[in-house]
Write a protein that holds these residues in place. Structure first.
Motif, PDB file in Angstrom:
ATOM      1  N   TRP A  30       0.840  -1.195   0.000  1.00  0.00           N
ATOM      2  CA  TRP A  30       0.000   0.000   0.000  1.00  0.00           C
ATOM      3  C   TRP A  30       0.873   1.241   0.000  1.00  0.00           C
ATOM      4  N   ARG A  31       0.370   2.301  -0.591  1.00  0.00           N
ATOM      5  CA  ARG A  31       1.032   3.603  -0.586  1.00  0.00           C
ATOM      6  C   ARG A  31       0.110   4.583   0.136  1.00  0.00           C
ATOM      7  N   PHE A  32       0.678   5.703   0.558  1.00  0.00           N
ATOM      8  CA  PHE A  32      -0.077   6.666   1.352  1.00  0.00           C
ATOM      9  C   PHE A  32       0.150   8.078   0.853  1.00  0.00           C
ATOM     10  N   ILE A  33      -0.822   8.924   1.096  1.00  0.00           N
ATOM     11  CA  ILE A  33      -0.720  10.367   0.886  1.00  0.00           C
ATOM     12  C   ILE A  33      -0.834  10.989   2.265  1.00  0.00           C
ATOM     13  N   ASP A  34       0.225  11.662   2.709  1.00  0.00           N
ATOM     14  CA  ASP A  34       0.223  12.268   4.036  1.00  0.00           C
ATOM     15  C   ASP A  34      -0.474  13.618   4.012  1.00  0.00           C
ATOM     16  N   TYR A  35      -1.382  13.803   4.966  1.00  0.00           N
ATOM     17  CA  TYR A  35      -2.067  15.082   5.180  1.00  0.00           C
ATOM     18  C   TYR A  35      -1.686  15.564   6.565  1.00  0.00           C
ATOM     19  N   GLY A  36      -0.477  16.025   6.706  1.00  0.00           N
ATOM     20  CA  GLY A  36       0.034  16.449   7.998  1.00  0.00           C
ATOM     21  C   GLY A  36       0.647  15.286   8.752  1.00  0.00           C
ATOM     22  N   PRO A  37       1.125  15.544   9.972  1.00  0.00           N
ATOM     23  CA  PRO A  37       1.844  14.519  10.731  1.00  0.00           C
ATOM     24  C   PRO A  37       0.956  13.452  11.367  1.00  0.00           C
ATOM     25  N   THR A  38      -0.370  13.650  11.367  1.00  0.00           N
ATOM     26  CA  THR A  38      -1.233  12.704  12.075  1.00  0.00           C
ATOM     27  C   THR A  38      -2.255  12.015  11.183  1.00  0.00           C
ATOM     28  N   TYR A  39      -2.161  12.191   9.851  1.00  0.00           N
ATOM     29  CA  TYR A  39      -3.141  11.552   8.972  1.00  0.00           C
ATOM     30  C   TYR A  39      -2.483  11.095   7.688  1.00  0.00           C
ATOM     31  N   ALA A  40      -2.759   9.869   7.312  1.00  0.00           N
ATOM     32  CA  ALA A  40      -2.264   9.317   6.057  1.00  0.00           C
ATOM     33  C   ALA A  40      -3.407   8.619   5.344  1.00  0.00           C
ATOM     34  N   ALA A  41      -3.699   9.059   4.125  1.00  0.00           N
ATOM     35  CA  ALA A  41      -4.763   8.457   3.325  1.00  0.00           C
ATOM     36  C   ALA A  41      -4.192   7.309   2.493  1.00  0.00           C
ATOM     37  N   LEU A  42      -5.013   6.291   2.273  1.00  0.00           N
ATOM     38  CA  LEU A  42      -4.594   5.161   1.454  1.00  0.00           C
ATOM     39  C   LEU A  42      -4.470   5.576  -0.005  1.00  0.00           C
ATOM     40  N   SER A  43      -3.513   4.979  -0.670  1.00  0.00           N
ATOM     41  CA  SER A  43      -3.332   5.146  -2.103  1.00  0.00           C
ATOM     42  C   SER A  43      -2.951   3.779  -2.648  1.00  0.00           C
ATOM     43  N   GLU A  44      -3.594   3.348  -3.708  1.00  0.00           N
ATOM     44  CA  GLU A  44      -3.301   2.047  -4.316  1.00  0.00           C
ATOM     45  C   GLU A  44      -3.594   0.888  -3.367  1.00  0.00           C
ATOM     46  N   ALA A  45      -4.660   0.994  -2.592  1.00  0.00           N
ATOM     47  CA  ALA A  45      -5.008  -0.068  -1.651  1.00  0.00           C
ATOM     48  C   ALA A  45      -6.303  -0.774  -2.032  1.00  0.00           C
ATOM     49  N   GLY A  46      -6.990  -0.315  -3.057  1.00  0.00           N
ATOM     50  CA  GLY A  46      -8.232  -0.940  -3.484  1.00  0.00           C
ATOM     51  C   GLY A  46      -9.466  -0.416  -2.772  1.00  0.00           C
ATOM     52  N   LEU A  47      -9.284   0.505  -1.832  1.00  0.00           N
ATOM     53  CA  LEU A  47     -10.377   1.088  -1.064  1.00  0.00           C
ATOM     54  C   LEU A  47      -9.936   2.464  -0.623  1.00  0.00           C
ATOM     55  N   ASP A  48     -10.827   3.422  -0.650  1.00  0.00           N
ATOM     56  CA  ASP A  48     -10.495   4.732  -0.101  1.00  0.00           C
ATOM     57  C   ASP A  48     -10.561   4.651   1.408  1.00  0.00           C
ATOM     58  N   GLY A  49      -9.546   5.164   2.064  1.00  0.00           N
ATOM     59  CA  GLY A  49      -9.494   5.144   3.512  1.00  0.00           C
ATOM     60  C   GLY A  49      -8.228   5.789   3.999  1.00  0.00           C
ATOM     61  N   GLY A  50      -8.001   5.703   5.303  1.00  0.00           N
ATOM     62  CA  GLY A  50      -6.805   6.297   5.863  1.00  0.00           C
ATOM     63  C   GLY A  50      -6.615   5.918   7.312  1.00  0.00           C
ATOM     64  N   PHE A  51      -5.487   6.385   7.864  1.00  0.00           N
ATOM     65  CA  PHE A  51      -5.149   6.163   9.262  1.00  0.00           C
ATOM     66  C   PHE A  51      -5.058   7.502   9.962  1.00  0.00           C
ATOM     67  N   ASP A  52      -5.718   7.623  11.119  1.00  0.00           N
ATOM     68  CA  ASP A  52      -5.787   8.860  11.887  1.00  0.00           C
ATOM     69  C   ASP A  52      -5.083   8.652  13.222  1.00  0.00           C
ATOM     70  N   ALA A  53      -4.032   9.439  13.468  1.00  0.00           N
ATOM     71  CA  ALA A  53      -3.283   9.314  14.714  1.00  0.00           C
ATOM     72  C   ALA A  53      -3.721  10.340  15.758  1.00  0.00           C
ATOM     73  N   ASP A  54      -4.761  11.122  15.477  1.00  0.00           N
ATOM     74  CA  ASP A  54      -5.235  12.107  16.447  1.00  0.00           C
ATOM     75  C   ASP A  54      -6.043  11.476  17.565  1.00  0.00           C
ATOM     76  N   ASN A  55      -6.587  10.300  17.332  1.00  0.00           N
ATOM     77  CA  ASN A  55      -7.401   9.612  18.330  1.00  0.00           C
ATOM     78  C   ASN A  55      -6.815   8.230  18.550  1.00  0.00           C
ATOM     79  N   GLY A  56      -6.971   7.706  19.738  1.00  0.00           N
ATOM     80  CA  GLY A  56      -6.426   6.387  20.051  1.00  0.00           C
ATOM     81  C   GLY A  56      -7.082   5.286  19.253  1.00  0.00           C
ATOM     82  N   PRO A  57      -6.549   4.079  19.343  1.00  0.00           N
ATOM     83  CA  PRO A  57      -7.112   2.974  18.565  1.00  0.00           C
ATOM     84  C   PRO A  57      -8.529   2.638  19.021  1.00  0.00           C
ATOM     85  N   THR A  58      -9.409   2.549  18.079  1.00  0.00           N
ATOM     86  CA  THR A  58     -10.800   2.160  18.313  1.00  0.00           C
ATOM     87  C   THR A  58     -11.226   1.294  17.133  1.00  0.00           C
TER      88      THR A  58
END
Length: 112
Positions: A30-58
């Motif tokens: 998978w590849r990512f597009i970074d939107y600042g230091p706490t968010y990375a959107a998926l790229s080339e993963a087959g689904l639109d999505g991302g990882f958010d580091a502003d909130n704890g794991p849920t």
């Protein structure tokens, strides 16, 4: 293209964004597009999505698309959903979060 009231995005929470990105890059390419230091959107993963580091794991946050965000919010509330975050802006659009009667949290976003 985004469709009204269809699942459009899945957002995971993380407390270790660099390590999480490295894992998915290594494991699945998978590849990512970074939107600042706490968010990375998926790229080339087959689904639109991302990882958010502003909130704890849920649980993952499933996000629907809406052509009319205010109308969708009103429909959710009328149907018995509970708002957890009213409409807010983010880079690329606006969204709100709600829980269903079972406590599952979802989001609804719009680029309008």
């Amino acid at each position: 293209m985004s469709e009204h009231h269809k699942i459009d995005y899945v957002e995971w929470q993380t407390t270790a964004l660099p390590e999480t990105k490295a894992f998915y890059e290594t494991a699945f390419g998978w590849r990512f597009i970074d939107y600042g230091p706490t968010y990375a959107a998926l790229s080339e993963a087959g689904l639109d999505g991302g990882f958010d580091a502003d909130n704890g794991p849920t649980k993952p946050l499933v996000i629907l698309y809406s052509e009319n965000l205010e109308a969708s919010r009103d429909t959710v509330v009328t149907a018995g959903g509970q708002l957890t975050q009213d409409i807010f802006s983010f880079p690329g659009g606006r969204r709100f979060h709600f829980t269903d009667p079972s406590g599952n949290e979802l989001g609804v976003w719009s680029d309008k």
